[in-house]
Each structure stands twice: as C-alpha cells, then as structure tokens.
Design a protein around this motif. Structure first.
Motif, PDB file in Angstrom:
ATOM      1  N   TRP A 164      10.082   8.863   7.659  1.00  0.00           N
ATOM      2  CA  TRP A 164       9.221   8.260   9.266  1.00  0.00           C
ATOM      3  C   TRP A 164      10.241   7.303  10.322  1.00  0.00           C
ATOM      4  O   TRP A 164      10.529   6.876   9.387  1.00  0.00           O
ATOM      5  CB  TRP A 164       7.799   7.520   8.544  1.00  0.00           C
ATOM      6  N   ILE A 165       9.369   8.271  11.220  1.00  0.00           N
ATOM      7  CA  ILE A 165       9.674   6.904  12.354  1.00  0.00           C
ATOM      8  C   ILE A 165       8.102   5.943  12.660  1.00  0.00           C
ATOM      9  O   ILE A 165       7.148   7.105  13.324  1.00  0.00           O
ATOM     10  CB  ILE A 165      10.731   7.516  13.607  1.00  0.00           C
ATOM     11  N   SER A 235       5.320   2.306  -0.378  1.00  0.00           N
ATOM     12  CA  SER A 235       4.817   3.572   0.581  1.00  0.00           C
ATOM     13  C   SER A 235       3.302   2.819   1.454  1.00  0.00           C
ATOM     14  O   SER A 235       2.560   3.734   2.926  1.00  0.00           O
ATOM     15  CB  SER A 235       3.197   4.370  -0.290  1.00  0.00           C
ATOM     16  N   THR A 236       3.815   1.290   2.007  1.00  0.00           N
ATOM     17  CA  THR A 236       2.703   1.026   3.255  1.00  0.00           C
ATOM     18  C   THR A 236       3.020   0.365   4.526  1.00  0.00           C
ATOM     19  O   THR A 236       4.582  -0.054   4.230  1.00  0.00           O
ATOM     20  CB  THR A 236       1.612  -0.183   2.684  1.00  0.00           C
ATOM     21  N   VAL A 237       3.191   0.557   5.588  1.00  0.00           N
ATOM     22  CA  VAL A 237       3.761   0.223   6.787  1.00  0.00           C
ATOM     23  C   VAL A 237       2.819  -1.068   7.460  1.00  0.00           C
ATOM     24  O   VAL A 237       1.725  -0.448   7.602  1.00  0.00           O
ATOM     25  CB  VAL A 237       4.392   1.368   8.305  1.00  0.00           C
ATOM     26  N   ILE A 238       3.596  -1.893   7.851  1.00  0.00           N
ATOM     27  CA  ILE A 238       2.706  -3.063   8.426  1.00  0.00           C
ATOM     28  C   ILE A 238       3.408  -2.777  10.098  1.00  0.00           C
ATOM     29  O   ILE A 238       3.586  -3.488  10.387  1.00  0.00           O
ATOM     30  CB  ILE A 238       2.883  -4.373   7.551  1.00  0.00           C
ATOM     31  N   ILE A 254      -2.796  -7.154  13.266  1.00  0.00           N
ATOM     32  CA  ILE A 254      -1.640  -6.708  11.863  1.00  0.00           C
ATOM     33  C   ILE A 254      -2.765  -5.769  11.605  1.00  0.00           C
ATOM     34  O   ILE A 254      -4.223  -5.310  10.702  1.00  0.00           O
ATOM     35  CB  ILE A 254      -2.411  -7.603  10.749  1.00  0.00           C
ATOM     36  N   THR A 255      -2.473  -4.173  10.943  1.00  0.00           N
ATOM     37  CA  THR A 255      -2.747  -3.259  11.092  1.00  0.00           C
ATOM     38  C   THR A 255      -1.650  -2.899  10.088  1.00  0.00           C
ATOM     39  O   THR A 255      -0.421  -2.901  10.369  1.00  0.00           O
ATOM     40  CB  THR A 255      -2.976  -2.454  12.158  1.00  0.00           C
ATOM     41  N   SER A 256      -2.302  -1.525   8.989  1.00  0.00           N
ATOM     42  CA  SER A 256      -1.438  -0.718   8.053  1.00  0.00           C
ATOM     43  C   SER A 256      -1.060   0.333   8.422  1.00  0.00           C
ATOM     44  O   SER A 256      -2.151   0.908   8.252  1.00  0.00           O
ATOM     45  CB  SER A 256      -1.397  -2.451   6.962  1.00  0.00           C
ATOM     46  N   GLY A 320      -4.404  -8.289   1.818  1.00  0.00           N
ATOM     47  CA  GLY A 320      -5.007  -7.054   1.781  1.00  0.00           C
ATOM     48  C   GLY A 320      -3.972  -5.707   1.357  1.00  0.00           C
ATOM     49  O   GLY A 320      -4.417  -4.600   1.461  1.00  0.00           O
ATOM     50  N   ALA A 321      -2.962  -6.450   2.139  1.00  0.00           N
ATOM     51  CA  ALA A 321      -2.043  -5.558   2.458  1.00  0.00           C
ATOM     52  C   ALA A 321      -0.651  -5.554   1.712  1.00  0.00           C
ATOM     53  O   ALA A 321       0.695  -4.962   2.081  1.00  0.00           O
ATOM     54  CB  ALA A 321      -1.521  -5.669   4.037  1.00  0.00           C
TER      55      ALA A 321
END
Length: 602
Positions: A164-165, A235-238, A254-256, A320-321
């Motif tokens: 994934w990019i 499996s999470t991208v911050i 800040i998003t995920s 919560g990330a």
C-alpha cells in the motif's frame, strides 16, 4: 525507529541551515526514553558516502538497511549498506541478481514476516519511477521489477500480501488523494479515491473503490492543507497532519486508515492541536508511541530553526489508534488458551464463590443514574436500597480469586475485610449489561463483540473509576469505530464523565454537525438539564445554528446563537426546561443541513 533498542536512527541528509548543501554521512542516535542524542563519530567498516533521498529500514537484531539516494555530484545511487546499531559497524553485503537502477525519494518496507524488503517508485533524472522490486534478505537476491504506479516522496507498507502506498507526488507534481495497493501475488493494481460529496448524509465522505462501491472516509486526504506524516501500526495507518509551510495555515489533525475495513476515521482535529510552535520533519514509530522530530518555529520573525532539536512523543492509545492486534488478547498461544479457559468460568454457578448484582437494564426509576457511585452491599429483599426500592438484577456468579487478581478495587475491598467480603455478595449501582461486560473483561481480557457501543461508552466510565487502563484502551478503540447519531450524546456524556477530552470533543463536534437529528434522539432527551446546557456550550461563542429546508422547500424558522445580547440558545435549556423548550431546540430540520458551525461563527 529501532524498537528493540529504543533508539531513533538518523543518517545522511544535507546542511540546510548554512546554505552549503553539504551532504552528510554521519549517524546520530536518539534515545527514545531519555531523548539524548549521540553522534557516532568513528563507526567501523565501510562507511557510505554522503547522500540524501535514501531509505533507511529497520531489519532485525539492531540492523538497518540503507538503499539508494543521491550524492553530492547528482548521481543517483543503487548501493545497499547495513548498519549494526549495537556494534556501530557499517557493511556492504554482496547481492545477487540484477540490481535496480539508482534513485532517490523512493519508498521501502519489509514484508510482514520480515524476510523480504520491497522498494517502489522514486525519482531519477527528471523521471518519476513506477517500478516495484524486492530483495530477498535470506539469500540477498534481487527480484525482477514489476510495474506499479509512478510516485515519489511517498511511503509504503505491506499488509495481507499487498503493498500500500500513501501520499507523495506524481510526474505532474500533483498530490493525489488516492490510496493505491499492489497485490504481490497477482501483480494486480487497485486504487481507492475519495469523493467530494457526502455519502448518504454521513459525517465522513464517500470512499470509492474501483467498481463504484463506497466506504466511509475523509475526503481528499492528501490534498488538505498541511504537511502529512504517515506511520504504520499493523493494519492501521496513522496520518499526522501538521501545520503547512504557510504560517497562516492552522489546520491540523490526526486520522487513521484501517487497511482491513478500508475506512478513514478522524482521531483528533484542530481543536486538539499538539503540533503548534514547531516545524516537524520526520516521524518514527515504536509500538504504540509515535515520535515527531523537528525544529523550533519563530513565526514572529518569519523564520524557523532548521536544526532537529524538538521531539514530540504521541501515545496512540490515548487517541484510540493503537493497532488492533495490540488490543486483542496476547498472541502467545499459551496466553490465548489461558484466557479462553478462564473465560469459561465466568458466571458459572457451580464453581463460583462470590455474587455480584446490578440494576436491571429495563429500570429507569430513581437510583438508576450513570456511573458515579462505588459498589455497595446488596440488600436482603432484592433491592439495593430499601429507601429507594431500586430493584436488583439477576446475580452474576464470579470467583473472588480472579477478581482479586484482575481488579485492584476488589483486591482493596477484600484486604479491608469489608461487609461484602464476609457476605460474599456485592451490588454495583450500574446497569446489568455494563456490569456484566466489566466482569467478562476481567475474565477474558477482551470486550465481547456482542456488547453495544452504548454499553462500551458506559464501560469507559468504569475503566476510569476503577483505574483499568487496558480496558480504557479497548473502550476507546471500539467507540471510535461506532459513532452514530442515535448514540452520540451518550458517548459525549460518558467521555465527559471519564475525563476523555479528545473523545468528548470528537463526540461534541459530531453532535453539532448533526444537530437537527441529534436533538430528536432518545439519548439526547435522556441527558440531564445541566448536560444539555454543557453540550450546547461546546459550540464556539460566535457559533450559529444554520437552518435547513423542510420537505416543501421552505426555509424553516428557528433559534440562532450569535452569542450577543443574551440571546444565546443556551437560555432555552434552563432549570425549568419544558416540552416547549424541547420544541425550541428541535425547531430546525432533522436532515444533514440542520447543523451548527462550531468554529467559524457562520
């Protein structure tokens, strides 16, 4: 980041402060615990030449792999070096197969099992590269390249046999809003893009996949103003979006992105800004802590200090990330088996030696308040308090030894030999479903998947009351995935009681964006009058209610709150609130247009 050694590794780059463009080949290590920086003055082995635009990837056992970059003569490199963090030694291993051409500003990432190192994209002589290639780290053999997508200054990760990019630039210097992945098994390429229109009136914008299916997400993720830094947690991208290069730009967030559910979610917006006063340049991640590195910013002089002298640790669990695998039961097989075995004892009447009762879920009379009172002995006549006549739920059969081991409050209660200890019975003045979820967590170390988000929100209050930090992390993670109009006021109230300011702000903004529908929900009507006032006061002083249109295309008339002359909408919810007051609150349409602008005052 070198997580095993708790060190942040910095190599190469160029001198920007003195305008000499000198390229470095020095190594600096920053201790992630003490923040002390150490320059490795005389490393052993074959030291690489100065360069920039290379990649540094942590491999294993204190070893890092450097590839590519551009040297002082403008030559694009395809050299491979390994630095041993523990012996401060450089080496240049012999590789086999056809080497990829030299490049800079590419992306690199390890396979999930850590045996292969992937590279993709990059920049070479005015050309954006579009290939993807792999180095087998067991045999040091290069694979043949395959075509992917032309991109540079991007980042990459491997998950579920897909690369994934995120971010980066195209040949035309565009900043794409797509998330693109490459199937390492089939060489198939797919992308996800973000639409500008709302998806079925939801808070988040639609995320379109190749065949037109949509998922929830944040629109134009990379095109938003600001500088983006990506970190990968399982499996999470911050995505840490800091202030952009223009001083007047104040938007941060800040998003995920969940690589399994293909969904963006906002963890913190500009109201929770932690990035101000500095110019950030890099991000490193260790476990559930991210580290932003940067320099001091002096906006009053219009300058910034380009020396790396600031470090900002960010606890992802607080927002919560944390990656899901870190929130589930331990991955050690023996631990999983132990949790499973212990959970079978939960509510087992035959083996239990202690009973806990609660308030029935269907009781809403006096004494059924939210979490604010400590456990108390249960009454003798199926009531928790004879004066209030509060009914008691069915008993939950538990084991004192397990509760003493897992629950500090219960251990203190037992050690003090209070009445509950002798009677082997205790009443917790909370709803039955919440208490049962708490006790099940103590047995299984998880929150059952059947537990509703509302119950989890109330469980969050208990995690704060009883000082159970892991339960708190589980609750935050589950709640962040479960925002809904019908329950947002309850989430806001529980976050306020639990003193979770980030979650409270997120819930408040969600409520204000969907005000027309929120005020008509049962959860909003069940708030106390003081809580209604507080949620109204979450809006900015100059905030206004933006009126929508009814089904006949006519503009509705209603209240507004400009914050002037005592005409605040907060006045409609005083201690004498009545049905007429509630009607005043509801005097806007219930569709997505009836919202409150909490920031701009419009």
């Amino acid at each position: 980041m070198c997580p095993e050694d708790h060190k942040i590794f910095i190599f190469g780059g160029f001198d920007f402060t003195m305008s000499t463009d000198e390229l470095f080949n020095s190594v600096m290590l920053i201790d992630a615990k003490t923040y002390k920086a150490t320059l490795i003055k005389e490393p052993a082995g074959t030291v690489p030449s100065g360069r920039h635009g290379h990649t540094a990837t942590y491999w294993k056992d204190g070893k890092l792999i450097i590839f590519g970059g551009e040297n002082e003569r403008g030559v694009f490199l395809n050299e491979l070096y390994i630095f041993d963090l523990r012996t401060h030694t450089w080496s240049s291993p012999t590789t086999y197969g056809r080497k990829p051409v030299g490049r800079s500003r590419h992306a690199a990432c390890l396979s999930e099992e850590g045996k292969r190192l992937y590279f993709c994209g990059g920049f070479r002589q005015h050309t954006v590269m579009s290939d993807i290639f792999c180095l087998d780290l067991e045999t040091m053999t290069w694979s043949d390249s395959r075509q992917f997508v032309a991109r540079y200054d991007h980042v990459a990760t491997v998950h579920n046999e897909k690369m994934w990019i995120f971010g980066g630039l195209t040949q035309d210097m565009d900043r794409p809003s797509e998330v693109i992945w490459f199937d390492l098994r089939t060489s198939a390429v797919a992308s996800l893009r973000f639409d500008d229109r709302l998806n079925d009136g939801e808070d988040d914008d639609g995320l379109r996949i190749g065949n037109g299916r949509s998922r929830r997400g944040t629109p134009n993720q990379d095109k938003r103003a600001g500088t983006h830094f990506y970190a990968f947690c399982g499996s999470t991208v911050i995505d840490f979006m800091t202030h952009g290069p223009a001083i007047h730009n104040t938007e941060t967030s800040i998003t995920s992105f969940d690589l399994t559910e293909l969904r963006w979610r906002t963890l913190a917006d500009s109201s929770c800004d932690i990035f101000s006063g500095n110019s950030w340049a890099y991000v490193a991640l260790s476990g559930t802590t991210a580290y932003l590195l940067g320099s001091a910013l002096y906006p009053e002089y219009g300058i910034e200090n380009e020396v790396i002298c600031r470090i900002l640790p960010i606890d992802l669990k607080y927002y919560g990330a944390a990656p899901k695998q870190n929130l589930q039961s331990p991955t050690v097989p023996e631990a999983e088996s132990l949790n499973a075995d212990i959970s079978t004892l939960f509510d087992d009447r035959e083996t239990s030696d202690f009973v806990i009762t609660a308030i029935p879920d269907d009781y809403d009379g006096p004494g059924s308040t939210s979490a604010s009172a400590p456990p108390q002995p249960a009454g003798d006549n199926n009531t928790a308090d004879a004066s209030l006549q509060v009914p008691v739920s069915d008993p939950i059969y538990v084991h004192a030894l397990i509760l003493q081991t897992r629950w500090p409050h219960f251990k203190r209660l037992s050690n003090s030999r209070m009445r509950e200890y002798h009677r082997k019975r205790m009443h917790i003045p909370e709803k039955y479903s919440t208490v049962r979820a708490l006790l099940y967590y103590l047995y299984s170390d998880t929150i059952a998947t059947t537990v509703s988000v509302v119950t989890v929100a109330k469980l969050l209050v208990l995690s704060n009351m009883y000082a159970l930090p892991r339960l708190r992390d589980l609750c935050i993670s589950r709640i962040q995935d479960g925002f809904d109009v019908a329950i947002a006021p309850t989430i806001w109230e529980c976050a306020k009681i639990a003193q979770e300011d980030v979650l409270r702000t997120s819930a408040a903004r969600f409520c204000l964006r969907h005000w027309g529908r929120v005020v008509r929900t049962k959860s909003f009507r069940s708030l106390s009058k003081s809580a209604m006032l507080e949620i109204c006061e979450e809006v900015d002083l100059e905030g206004q209610v933006i009126m929508g249109w009814d089904s006949h295309g006519r503009r509705r008339t209603g209240s507004s709150n400009g914050g002037h002359d005592g005409e605040s909408s907060g006045a409609m919810l005083d201690d004498g609130a009545s049905e007429a007051d509630m009607a005043m609150v509801e005097d806007i349409d219930s569709d997505a247009e009836g919202d409150v602008d909490a920031e701009s005052g419009a």
